[in-house]
Write a protein that holds these residues in place. Structure first.
Motif: not given
Length: 583
Positions: A444-448, A516-522, A524-526, A563-564
């Motif tokens: 999914w990240r490759d698509v975005v 979670p959205t990519l922004a939410e995952q980022s 959480t990772m931070e 950020g993942l």
């Protein structure tokens, strides 16, 4: 019956004694403060305003004097004084009564003497701080309709003009733009930014600058000599520094300092007396305090403050003096030419230069930051003296602490964990032909990320913040959209992917929760990385060493642009019969 009176000089009562018939002596004239006695009456007596004086002199010489002036500057720099000089220059008629406008008013004609005495009927002063309304301005406008009663020009001096109301300014605009030929407006303000630009555009603006310390000290020394007071150069320098560029403030302090003098010939007012009057520590004591701090001598620093406190000095002000001295030493460090200028007293040029040679810029910057924070702590502390001593103790121990640069170097020099090296490609492998290559959409990240390369900034932002991945099975993607996502998101994304791969893609919209959205995952990772970083022993040591420090933005080279961490390629096998239904 007649009686003879002896009217010889010997028999007359003294001029300052009782009258001839025993009447009480007339009261002595009240004392006039130095700021009024030595107020300039001519352009050449204005100190520190050479540019303005030069322009005004040239304007009078050419007969090009404006009908409106805007004088701005900090308090005590001569705005109202300049306005009165301009009024006299416009209305001076010379000793013989036949003179015209001149930059050198005579000071003896009827107009000059009346303006100097603040009783001329055609020179009207108004304090806009107390008369702010439109009715006050209408009185001025009405007065402009009549010709001067005695002088050549009617001059309206409005002080603190920025205090006028908006309606008052609007009422003044038309008259200010096209005033009668015999009217001149002179405005003075300390807050130029509060004056409407429509008013500024109708006036000639002059910015009266702060007077330098060297000019103030020289001016005050000359006045003290005329007043018969002996005051040291260091004491004059303290007064000039405390005046902060204001001549009037400095003269008020000089008036107070002269009263400190002791009776007797040769009695001099020194810097220690002036420092006590100002509630400051002696400048030499501040130098001693800075040297004690930079040497880490907490015992010596506290001894200095105890003696200053016993003499009545405010330790909070003493820290402010120390802060100002650090700024001076930093300037001497950065600008060596200041060591030869006369703008600084000799003590600051000599001892300050020695400290500048010994201290580094990072050390001075660190002292400045810690002292600036410490002064704020003193202002809110229950006991100012105790808080000031704690600040000094902290400053004395800062020399034993590693600088942030040293800590970073320690982290950089620490051995890094070994990472497996990538295998080199075979030597016989040739580069491919420069043909368009279809993007590899393994996740999914490759698509975005591919959408980001297609100049679809809005769509890319929604894919990061408003889309939850439910299932990724190329060429089928199942998504849950947040309410703020555009309705045509699925169609736009399918079209972009189909054009890029040559394969028809299906973007299904689902109600399943999804990831979670990519922004939410980022985020959480931070947050997780920050928690791990703050728990590291070295970071904890840094935070405890530098109070108030915070962990900034984390940089992890392993993370991608979202950020993942990189994700493994999923199993791309899918069943054509398991297509979800569009909602």
């Amino acid at each position: 019956m007649s009686q003879d009176f002896d009217l010889s000089p010997e028999a007359l009562p003294p001029a300052d004694g009782p009258g001839l018939f025993g009447d009480p002596a007339p009261p002595a004239a009240p004392y006039r403060v130095l700021a009024r006695v030595w107020r300039p009456t001519r352009f050449e007596e204005l100190i520190g305003q050479d540019a303005m004086v030069r322009i005004l002199r040239r304007a009078f010489a050419l007969g090009r004097v404006a009908h409106g002036f805007m004088l701005t500057g900090v308090r005590g720099t001569g705005k109202t004084t300049t306005a009165r000089i301009i009024a006299r220059a416009l209305n001076c008629i010379g000793p013989d009564g036949s003179g015209g406008p001149t930059a050198d008013p005579c000071g003896v004609c009827a107009n000059c003497t009346a303006i100097l005495a603040d009783r001329h009927p055609d020179v009207l002063e108004m304090d806009a701080a107390s008369r702010t309304g439109v009715d006050d301005v209408r009185e001025i406008i009405e007065a402009t309709r009549f010709r001067p009663m005695q002088a050549r020009m009617k001059v309206f001096i409005i002080d603190e003009v920025h205090m006028l109301s908006r309606n008052a300014f609007n009422a003044l605009l038309k008259t200010l733009e096209e005033p009668p030929a015999q009217v001149t407006f002179i405005f003075a303000t300390t807050e130029l930014r509060k004056v409407p630009v429509t008013v500024l555009s109708r006036c000639q603006r002059f910015d009266l600058r702060r007077v330098s310390q060297s000019e103030l000290a020289s001016h005050f020394g000359a006045i003290a000599a005329k007043e018969g007071a002996a005051i040291s150069a260091d004491a004059l320098a303290l007064i000039a520094r405390a005046a902060d560029g204001s001549v009037r403030d400095g003269l008020s302090l000089l008036d107070q300092a002269i009263a400190l003098g002791e009776d007797g010939p040769g009695a001099e007012i020194d810097a220690a007396m002036v420092a006590g009057m100002l509630g400051q520590a002696d400048r030499g004591v501040v130098f001693d305090l800075l040297e004690a701090v930079t040497q880490g001598r907490a015992d010596l620093a506290l001894g200095i403050t105890e003696q200053a406190h016993a003499r009545g000095a405010d330790l909070g002000l003493m820290l402010a003096d120390l802060l100002e001295l650090i700024h001076t030493v930093s300037r001497l460090k950065t600008l060596p030419a200041l060591r030869d200028t006369r703008d600084l007293p000799e003590a600051e040029r000599v001892r300050g230069a020695e400290l500048a040679d010994r201290l580094s810029v990072p050390s001075l910057a660190r002292l400045w930051q810690m002292l600036l924070k410490g002064i704020g702590e003193v202002e809110v502390a229950p006991d100012r003296a105790d808080a000031a001593e704690m600040v000094l103790i902290r400053l004395c121990h800062v020399r034993d602490m590693p600088t942030p640069g040293d800590l970073v170097r320690r982290l950089v020099d620490a051995p890094a964990p070994e990472t497996p090296s990538r295998p080199e490609p075979p030597a016989d492998v040739q580069p491919a032909d420069p043909k368009p290559i279809a993007p590899v959409l393994s996740g999914w990240r490759d698509v975005v990320a591919h959408v980001a390369t297609c100049r679809e900034a809005s769509l890319h932002g929604h894919l990061r913040h408003s889309v939850h991945l439910v299932r990724f099975a190329p060429p089928i993607i199942e998504l849950r959209l947040q309410p703020q996502a555009p309705r045509d998101l699925a169609q736009r994304l399918a079209a972009i992917l189909s054009d890029a791969t040559g394969t028809r893609w299906t973007i299904a919209v689902s109600r399943a929760p999804g990831e979670p959205t990519l922004a939410e995952q980022s985020e959480t990772m931070e947050a997780s990385g920050r928690t791990r970083a703050e728990a590291h022993p070295l970071v904890q040591a840094i935070l405890s060493t530098f109070p108030g420090a915070q962990v900034g933005r984390l940089h992890d080279r392993r993370l991608d642009e979202y950020g993942l961490l990189p994700q493994a390629a999923p199993d791309l096998a899918f069943d054509q019969n398991e297509l979800p239904e569009d909602d």
